[in-house]
Enzyme design. Structure first.
Site, short mmCIF file in Angstrom:
data_model
loop_
_atom_site.label_atom_id
_atom_site.label_comp_id
_atom_site.label_asym_id
_atom_site.label_seq_id
_atom_site.Cartn_x
_atom_site.Cartn_y
_atom_site.Cartn_z
N GLU A 9 27.72 10.28 -11.81
CA GLU A 9 28.56 10.96 -10.81
C GLU A 9 29.97 11.12 -11.35
O GLU A 9 30.50 10.24 -12.03
CB GLU A 9 28.60 10.10 -9.54
CG GLU A 9 29.50 10.63 -8.44
CD GLU A 9 29.59 9.68 -7.26
OE1 GLU A 9 29.90 10.15 -6.15
OE2 GLU A 9 29.37 8.46 -7.43
N LYS A 58 27.47 16.71 -2.40
CA LYS A 58 27.16 15.39 -1.86
C LYS A 58 27.19 15.41 -0.33
O LYS A 58 28.19 15.76 0.28
CB LYS A 58 28.15 14.37 -2.40
CG LYS A 58 27.86 12.92 -2.07
CD LYS A 58 28.90 12.04 -2.75
CE LYS A 58 28.63 10.57 -2.54
NZ LYS A 58 29.66 9.73 -3.21
N CYS A 77 24.93 9.23 -5.46
CA CYS A 77 25.44 7.90 -5.13
C CYS A 77 25.15 7.44 -3.69
O CYS A 77 24.06 7.00 -3.39
CB CYS A 77 26.93 7.85 -5.44
SG CYS A 77 27.55 6.17 -5.72
#
Length: 258
Positions: A44, A110, A144
């Site tokens: 990331e 995300k 994540c």
């Protein structure tokens, strides 16, 4: 149609808020990877680390890294996937790009921004799940904090591979290890997680623990060290296991709203 997918996961320390140095570092590491790898997975925010100061990064760096990914994919004849800070229409995104050697591009923003670090106040959250096909495999990429939310990754599309790119700190690494295995088992899909190592500019430590797990949650690769991990995914493992253990056919039927 290909029946295998060869992966390389680059687990490494990152230069804090320094895209130029990170691109140079990754380019050197990629040059040492075997040419028969199909997909290279990067962490990331692989050009900056997990910074909440995106305004410190030049606007040109978004396009610069995107163009760099396309160049490296073409030169190495290998697809790349990883997330970067991306600025668009005056807003910042934690955006993952998949870039294939033929120039095909897929993007994912995300969904679950990390409120504990204030990511939700700095970066725009995504709203669309991404599924794409590459080398005969259906792939679902995530970033994540998305790992903590199983409903978002729920395998209603019959994807084969679930990929998480992360900056996951040492103090919560047990959750990372546990949830990667859980996501593989519950979705009956390969689950791939690449994390960084080292210490960032805010003194948060990252222990690696990148791993690749099969449909039953068995590890194919795992490491705590700064290194490149390799594994070969087999489509037959997915299809034969799902045929034998028909758990996905019993999944709950519901739709996400909002």
């Amino acid at each position: 149609m290909s029946t295998t997918l060869k992966l390389a996961l680059i687990q490494t320390d990152l230069y804090w808020e320094d895209p130029v140095s990170n691109r140079k570092m990754f380019e050197e590491k990629i040059e040492g990877i075997s040419s028969d790898v199909d997909l290279i997975v990067l962490p990331e925010m692989f050009t900056t680390g997990f910074t909440m100061k995106p305004e410190k990064i030049l606007l040109s760096e978004s396009k610069g890294t995107f163009d760099w990914m396309k160049k490296i994919a073409q030169q190495s004849n290998t697809a790349l996937i990883g997330s970067i800070i991306f600025q668009e229409n005056g807003k910042f995104f934690n955006r993952l790009f998949f870039v294939s050697p033929d120039g095909t591009v897929e993007a994912y923003d995300k969904k679950h921004t990390f409120t504990l670090a204030g990511e939700d106040e700095v970066y725009e959250a995504g709203s669309e799940k991404l599924i794409f096909e590459y080398k005969g495999f259906k792939i679902c990429p995530m970033i994540c904090y998305d790992l903590r939310f199983p409903v978002w990754s729920r395998n209603v599309e019959d994807y084969d591979v679930l990929i998480y790119v992360a900056n996951w700190p040492s103090k919560r690494i047990n959750a990372w290890d546990t949830l990667l295995k859980a996501r593989a088992i519950e979705n009956m899909a390969y689950c791939v997680g690449v994390n960084r190592t080292g210490t960032d500019g805010l003194d948060y430590e990252y222990p690696g623990h990148s791993g690749i797990y099969d449909v039953l949650g068995e590890p194919l690769a795992f490491s705590k060290d700064e290194e490149i991990l390799y594994a070969t995914l087999n489509k037959e493992h997915v299809t034969s296991t799902r045929k034998q253990l028909r758990f996905l056919e019993d999944r709950d039927r519901f739709s996400l709203i909002g």
